[in-house]
Design a protein around this motif. Structure first.
Motif, PDB file in Angstrom:
ATOM      1  N   PRO A 258      -0.124   5.244  -3.958  1.00 23.59           N
ATOM      2  CA  PRO A 258       0.127   4.880  -2.557  1.00 23.59           C
ATOM      3  C   PRO A 258      -1.111   5.171  -1.710  1.00 23.59           C
ATOM      4  CG  PRO A 258       1.882   6.271  -3.438  1.00 23.59           C
ATOM      5  CD  PRO A 258       0.761   6.326  -4.426  1.00 23.59           C
ATOM      6  N   GLU A 259      -1.305   4.374  -0.669  1.00 23.82           N
ATOM      7  CA  GLU A 259      -2.439   4.576   0.224  1.00 23.82           C
ATOM      8  C   GLU A 259      -1.955   4.677   1.668  1.00 23.82           C
ATOM      9  OE1 GLU A 259      -5.624   1.819  -0.137  1.00 23.82           O
ATOM     10  OE2 GLU A 259      -5.761   2.021  -2.325  1.00 23.82           O
ATOM     11  N   PRO A 260      -2.610   5.495   2.476  1.00 31.73           N
ATOM     12  CA  PRO A 260      -2.245   5.583   3.893  1.00 31.73           C
ATOM     13  C   PRO A 260      -2.596   4.294   4.627  1.00 31.73           C
ATOM     14  CG  PRO A 260      -4.231   6.850   3.458  1.00 31.73           C
ATOM     15  CD  PRO A 260      -3.717   6.395   2.132  1.00 31.73           C
ATOM     16  N   VAL A 261      -1.859   4.024   5.691  1.00 33.62           N
ATOM     17  CA  VAL A 261      -2.126   2.861   6.533  1.00 33.62           C
ATOM     18  C   VAL A 261      -2.287   3.334   7.974  1.00 33.62           C
ATOM     19  CG1 VAL A 261      -0.893   1.269   5.021  1.00 33.62           C
ATOM     20  CG2 VAL A 261       0.341   2.405   6.879  1.00 33.62           C
ATOM     21  N   MET A 262      -2.785   2.458   8.815  1.00 32.07           N
ATOM     22  CA  MET A 262      -2.931   2.764  10.243  1.00 32.07           C
ATOM     23  C   MET A 262      -2.158   1.728  11.050  1.00 32.07           C
ATOM     24  SD  MET A 262      -6.755   1.354  11.089  1.00 32.07           S
ATOM     25  CE  MET A 262      -7.272  -0.256  10.463  1.00 32.07           C
TER      26      MET A 262
ATOM     27  N   ALA B 203      -7.792   3.033   7.886  1.00 28.38           N
ATOM     28  CA  ALA B 203      -6.994   4.247   7.812  1.00 28.38           C
ATOM     29  C   ALA B 203      -7.891   5.385   7.330  1.00 28.38           C
ATOM     30  CB  ALA B 203      -5.822   4.053   6.855  1.00 28.38           C
ATOM     31  N   THR B 204      -7.911   6.492   8.076  1.00 29.90           N
ATOM     32  CA  THR B 204      -8.895   7.537   7.859  1.00 29.90           C
ATOM     33  C   THR B 204      -8.944   8.048   6.430  1.00 29.90           C
ATOM     34  OG1 THR B 204      -8.631   8.230  10.168  1.00 29.90           O
ATOM     35  CG2 THR B 204      -9.648   9.818   8.670  1.00 29.90           C
ATOM     36  N   ASN B 205      -7.782   8.216   5.812  1.00 31.37           N
ATOM     37  CA  ASN B 205      -7.727   8.846   4.494  1.00 31.37           C
ATOM     38  C   ASN B 205      -7.577   7.870   3.339  1.00 31.37           C
ATOM     39  OD1 ASN B 205      -7.982  11.444   5.567  1.00 31.37           O
ATOM     40  ND2 ASN B 205      -5.782  11.611   5.910  1.00 31.37           N
ATOM     41  N   MET B 206      -7.760   6.573   3.590  1.00 31.32           N
ATOM     42  CA  MET B 206      -7.662   5.622   2.489  1.00 31.32           C
ATOM     43  C   MET B 206      -8.866   5.766   1.552  1.00 31.32           C
ATOM     44  SD  MET B 206      -8.671   1.864   4.040  1.00 31.32           S
ATOM     45  CE  MET B 206      -8.663   1.174   2.363  1.00 31.32           C
ATOM     46  N   PRO B 207      -8.702   5.399   0.286  1.00 31.15           N
ATOM     47  CA  PRO B 207      -9.810   5.524  -0.665  1.00 31.15           C
ATOM     48  C   PRO B 207     -10.808   4.379  -0.521  1.00 31.15           C
ATOM     49  CG  PRO B 207      -7.851   4.701  -1.770  1.00 31.15           C
ATOM     50  CD  PRO B 207      -7.446   5.024  -0.368  1.00 31.15           C
ATOM     51  N   PHE B 208     -11.675   4.525   0.458  1.00 37.22           N
ATOM     52  CA  PHE B 208     -12.724   3.534   0.677  1.00 37.22           C
ATOM     53  C   PHE B 208     -14.092   4.186   0.481  1.00 37.22           C
ATOM     54  CE2 PHE B 208     -15.648   1.593   3.920  1.00 37.22           C
ATOM     55  CZ  PHE B 208     -15.904   0.435   3.199  1.00 37.22           C
ATOM     56  N   ILE B 209     -14.405   5.192   1.307  1.00 35.91           N
ATOM     57  CA  ILE B 209     -15.604   5.978   1.046  1.00 35.91           C
ATOM     58  C   ILE B 209     -15.372   6.727  -0.269  1.00 35.91           C
ATOM     59  CG2 ILE B 209     -17.063   7.861   1.875  1.00 35.91           C
ATOM     60  CD1 ILE B 209     -17.233   5.239   3.505  1.00 35.91           C
ATOM     61  N   GLY B 210     -16.248   6.520  -1.217  1.00 34.34           N
ATOM     62  CA  GLY B 210     -16.053   7.109  -2.534  1.00 34.34           C
ATOM     63  C   GLY B 210     -15.352   6.183  -3.501  1.00 34.34           C
TER      64      GLY B 210
ATOM     65  N   MET C 120       0.834  -1.213   0.000  1.00 38.76           N
ATOM     66  CA  MET C 120       0.000   0.000   0.000  1.00 38.76           C
ATOM     67  C   MET C 120       0.863   1.256   0.000  1.00 38.76           C
ATOM     68  SD  MET C 120      -3.019  -1.356   0.174  1.00 38.76           S
ATOM     69  CE  MET C 120      -3.847  -2.853   0.736  1.00 38.76           C
ATOM     70  N   ARG C 121       2.015   1.186   0.644  1.00 40.00           N
ATOM     71  CA  ARG C 121       2.857   2.374   0.796  1.00 40.00           C
ATOM     72  C   ARG C 121       3.501   2.791  -0.525  1.00 40.00           C
ATOM     73  NH1 ARG C 121       4.094   2.900   6.445  1.00 40.00           N
ATOM     74  NH2 ARG C 121       3.606   1.015   7.633  1.00 40.00           N
ATOM     75  N   SER C 122       3.815   1.807  -1.379  1.00 35.33           N
ATOM     76  CA  SER C 122       4.520   2.105  -2.620  1.00 35.33           C
ATOM     77  C   SER C 122       3.581   2.352  -3.790  1.00 35.33           C
ATOM     78  CB  SER C 122       5.488   0.968  -2.955  1.00 35.33           C
ATOM     79  OG  SER C 122       4.788  -0.257  -3.060  1.00 35.33           O
ATOM     80  N   GLY C 123       2.378   1.836  -3.717  1.00 29.96           N
ATOM     81  CA  GLY C 123       1.424   2.060  -4.791  1.00 29.96           C
ATOM     82  C   GLY C 123       0.618   0.812  -5.095  1.00 29.96           C
ATOM     83  N   ILE C 124      -0.689   0.955  -5.158  1.00 24.51           N
ATOM     84  CA  ILE C 124      -1.575  -0.181  -5.414  1.00 24.51           C
ATOM     85  C   ILE C 124      -2.620   0.226  -6.438  1.00 24.51           C
ATOM     86  CG2 ILE C 124      -3.121   0.388  -3.479  1.00 24.51           C
ATOM     87  CD1 ILE C 124      -3.351  -2.701  -3.049  1.00 24.51           C
ATOM     88  N   LEU C 125      -3.048  -0.731  -7.237  1.00 25.01           N
ATOM     89  CA  LEU C 125      -3.963  -0.464  -8.349  1.00 25.01           C
ATOM     90  C   LEU C 125      -5.302   0.061  -7.843  1.00 25.01           C
ATOM     91  CD1 LEU C 125      -4.309  -0.713 -11.460  1.00 25.01           C
ATOM     92  CD2 LEU C 125      -5.272  -3.003 -11.023  1.00 25.01           C
ATOM     93  N   GLN C 126      -5.752   1.153  -8.452  1.00 22.25           N
ATOM     94  CA  GLN C 126      -7.035   1.761  -8.125  1.00 22.25           C
ATOM     95  C   GLN C 126      -8.066   1.393  -9.193  1.00 22.25           C
ATOM     96  OE1 GLN C 126      -7.261   3.590  -5.102  1.00 22.25           O
ATOM     97  NE2 GLN C 126      -5.212   2.690  -4.930  1.00 22.25           N
TER      98      GLN C 126
END
Length: 259
Positions: free
Chosen positions: A218-222, A250-257, A205-211
């Motif tokens: 990259p996505e934030p983690v908790m 993780a609050t700012n991960m791309p989940f909602i939306g 997730m830190r280096s980049g994951i397919l959207q």
């Protein structure tokens, strides 16, 4: 209220306890005074988890049981060992799982890879839940709690995750059925859906994951300890109360939306 403060020793089984979320939850329960059976495929990683038992707790030495949750005989041996060593079972954290081969389009996914994910994530969860349910129903005092690790993929998928997503959606049905069928026996069942806890499994997730739009991002983690504290809260409720579903991410991960 933790197990030390109640004056009672609560007993838990944690599957997939050799790393990641399972390890963190096991250590959190040990810190709170629970007796814990650690289950996983590799005994050496279970022993590494056991070595993390915090000093000064009343937990005692964790029980390490090499277990492939997809094998019925392994699951039977695990719960037999728990019964022999602890006498009762208060909690199953049904956590063992695998993502399978990452980034493989559905049309290219080998059937063996599909079966491996289904056997671990769904069949393994069922076998452990069934064994826990039997023990909780038969023991005196009757009852206990099962918490299934669902993942946010139990709600929405990522690209190229058909096996993982299908099994996690199925776990939601498993949770609901166990919750209903457990009512007469004081067996509570809930589910925690986790997004981007920092473990070896989520390092990418830190280096980049397919959207969903085809981009790598990259996505934030908790911190995984935040997950562990949530599981402990769910576990330590009285059986008259239940967290049916909890989503911790993780609050700012791309989940909602997402999508």
């Amino acid at each position: 209220m933790n197990a030390e403060l109640t004056g009672e020793t609560k007993t838990a089984v944690v599957t997939g306890a050799g790393s990641g979320i399972g390890r963190s939850v096991a250590v959190e329960l040990l810190r709170a005074g629970w007796s814990v059976a650690l289950a996983g495929r590799r005994i050496e990683t279970l022993e590494e988890t056991a070595a993390l038992t915090p000093e000064g707790t009343s937990s005692g030495t964790p029980l390490c049981v090499r277990t492939d949750v997809s094998e019925p005989q392994d699951v039977a041996a695990l719960f037999s060992s728990v019964r022999e060593n602890f006498g009762r079972l208060d909690l199953l954290f049904n956590n063992a799982g695998t993502f399978g081969p990452g980034g493989v389009p559905v049309e290219e996914l080998p059937y063996d890879a599909w079966r491996h994910v289904v056997d671990t994530n769904l069949n393994g969860a069922f076998l452990c839940a069934q064994a826990a349910f039997r023990q909780m129903k038969e023991q005196d005092p009757q009852g206990g709690r099962i918490i299934n690790n669902g993942s946010i993929s139990a709600q929405v998928p990522r690209p190229h995750s058909i096996a993982y997503t299908a099994t996690k959606h199925a776990l939601t049905g498993l949770t609901k059925s166990l919750s209903l069928d457990g009512r007469p026996y004081r067996i509570a069942c809930g589910q925690i859906d986790i997004g981007n806890a920092a473990t070896d499994m989520t390092e990418r997730m830190r280096s980049g994951i397919l959207q969903a739009n085809g981009e790598l991002m990259p996505e934030p983690v908790m911190d995984v300890s935040d997950v562990a504290r949530t599981v402990r809260h769910m576990a330590e409720l009285p059986l008259e109360a239940n967290v049916q579903f909890a989503t911790v991410l993780a609050t700012n991960m791309p989940f909602i939306g997402r999508g």
